[in-house]
Design an enzyme around this catalytic site. Sequence first.
Site, PDB file in Angstrom:
ATOM      1  N   ASN A   1       0.862  -1.177   0.000  1.00 47.69           N
ATOM      2  CA  ASN A   1       0.000   0.000   0.000  1.00 47.69           C
ATOM      3  C   ASN A   1       0.901   1.231   0.000  1.00 47.69           C
ATOM      4  O   ASN A   1       1.485   1.564   1.023  1.00 47.69           O
ATOM      5  CB  ASN A   1      -0.885  -0.048   1.266  1.00 47.69           C
TER       6      ASN A   1
ATOM      7  N   LYS B   1       0.079   4.242  -0.330  1.00 48.56           N
ATOM      8  CA  LYS B   1      -0.629   5.394   0.249  1.00 48.56           C
ATOM      9  C   LYS B   1      -0.449   6.628  -0.644  1.00 48.56           C
ATOM     10  O   LYS B   1      -0.406   6.494  -1.861  1.00 48.56           O
ATOM     11  CB  LYS B   1      -0.144   5.633   1.675  1.00 48.56           C
TER      12      LYS B   1
ATOM     13  N   HIS C   1      -9.466   0.833   4.943  1.00 53.52           N
ATOM     14  CA  HIS C   1      -8.183   1.021   5.640  1.00 53.52           C
ATOM     15  C   HIS C   1      -8.411   1.936   6.850  1.00 53.52           C
ATOM     16  O   HIS C   1      -9.237   2.856   6.795  1.00 53.52           O
ATOM     17  CB  HIS C   1      -7.163   1.634   4.675  1.00 53.52           C
TER      18      HIS C   1
ATOM     19  N   GLU D   1      -6.824   4.347   7.955  1.00 46.91           N
ATOM     20  CA  GLU D   1      -6.645   5.787   7.707  1.00 46.91           C
ATOM     21  C   GLU D   1      -7.908   6.381   7.082  1.00 46.91           C
ATOM     22  O   GLU D   1      -8.261   7.530   7.344  1.00 46.91           O
ATOM     23  CB  GLU D   1      -5.413   6.009   6.813  1.00 46.91           C
TER      24      GLU D   1
ATOM     25  N   GLU E   1      -5.124  -5.375  10.657  1.00 43.85           N
ATOM     26  CA  GLU E   1      -4.119  -4.334  10.861  1.00 43.85           C
ATOM     27  C   GLU E   1      -4.392  -3.606  12.179  1.00 43.85           C
ATOM     28  O   GLU E   1      -5.208  -2.677  12.216  1.00 43.85           O
ATOM     29  CB  GLU E   1      -4.180  -3.320   9.732  1.00 43.85           C
TER      30      GLU E   1
ATOM     31  N   GLY F   1       2.550   2.077  10.801  1.00 40.11           N
ATOM     32  CA  GLY F   1       3.463   3.210  10.643  1.00 40.11           C
ATOM     33  C   GLY F   1       4.154   3.638  11.918  1.00 40.11           C
ATOM     34  O   GLY F   1       4.743   4.718  11.976  1.00 40.11           O
TER      35      GLY F   1
ATOM     36  N   SER G   1       3.686  -2.392  10.336  1.00 40.46           N
ATOM     37  CA  SER G   1       5.147  -2.379  10.507  1.00 40.46           C
ATOM     38  C   SER G   1       5.805  -3.706  10.160  1.00 40.46           C
ATOM     39  O   SER G   1       6.766  -4.118  10.811  1.00 40.46           O
ATOM     40  CB  SER G   1       5.506  -1.932  11.933  1.00 40.46           C
TER      41      SER G   1
HETATM   42  C1  PEP Z   1      -0.721  -0.044   6.298  1.00 38.72           C
HETATM   43  O1  PEP Z   1      -0.966   1.149   6.374  1.00 38.72           O
HETATM   44  O2  PEP Z   1      -1.514  -0.787   5.697  1.00 38.72           O
HETATM   45  C2  PEP Z   1       0.493  -0.547   6.915  1.00 38.72           C
HETATM   46  C3  PEP Z   1       0.546  -1.799   7.245  1.00 38.72           C
HETATM   47  O3  PEP Z   1       1.500   0.365   7.125  1.00 38.72           O
HETATM   48  P1  PEP Z   1       2.945   0.073   7.764  1.00 38.72           P
HETATM   49  O4  PEP Z   1       3.493  -1.174   7.128  1.00 38.72           O
HETATM   50  O5  PEP Z   1       3.762   1.287   7.426  1.00 38.72           O
HETATM   51  O6  PEP Z   1       2.753  -0.085   9.237  1.00 38.72           O
END
Ligand code: PEP
Length: 251
Positions: free
Chosen positions: A9, A11, A95, A97, A167, A173, A213
């Site tokens: 992703n 973003k 997601h 966000e 997630e 992040g 992460s």
């Molecule tokens: C995400 O936003 O889907 C995600 C997993 O981000 P990150 O790997 O940066 O934690």
Amino acid sequence: MRKKIIAGNWKMNKTIEEAIELANGLKLDLADCKDVDVVLCPPFTALKSVSDIVSETQIAVGSQNMSSEDEGAYTGEICHTMLKEIFVRYVILGHSERRQYYKENDFWINKKVVKALEKNLRPILCVGETLEDRESGSTEKVVEVQVREGLKDVAAESYTELVIAYEPVWAIGTGKVATAQQAQDVHAFIRGVVKDMVGAEAADAVRIQYGGSMKPDNAVELLGQPDIDGGLIGGAALDATSFAGIVKAAM
Ligand code: PEP
């Protein structure tokens, strides 16, 4: 046996030029990765360029959102026809966000999931608890509602076409990754919820990714868990070596 699926992703990152460079790098690195499904999800502006680059490879392209409507007066939205026209196969929906900053709720997310499946696009439905939810012992309750509402009215046969991404919001992040056991526990719980909703066959077939992460150095342990069928990758997907490292960990 469920095939692992690793999705990046990107973003709101990468200009078209930068996206082309990253996609070309991944195309070289992942030329022979037939054992893992790989999906690149660039921003809308770069979808066509990335789709062209990976067109004759095993790598698929996904979008980061999709309208629940077919066409018309919906300023700023992108519909399934526009995505399919450029060979997009997957859509990330719900997601955290989008839930947090754009107030997307389970009702609208479900409408998008149902529309995507109806139009032969594969939804990646994101679910996950906040730190507050986890600390108050509500992880299962929160995730269960998101799964039940997000997948409402989805037939058992469609579960081979969709992906659920667990997630934990506190791990996205932040560099704070869920332990393999914490992730496995929630994945097994989600599979149980799916079983209760639509039966054992669909629950066994549905792929559940972990996101939060994930990096090459923690991917092997996470992906080694029995109910973790892949990863949804944010930060580490922006770098070809890191993302390819995670894909290789899934092989
Ligand atoms: C995400 O936003 O889907 C995600 C997993 O981000 P990150 O790997 O940066 O934690």
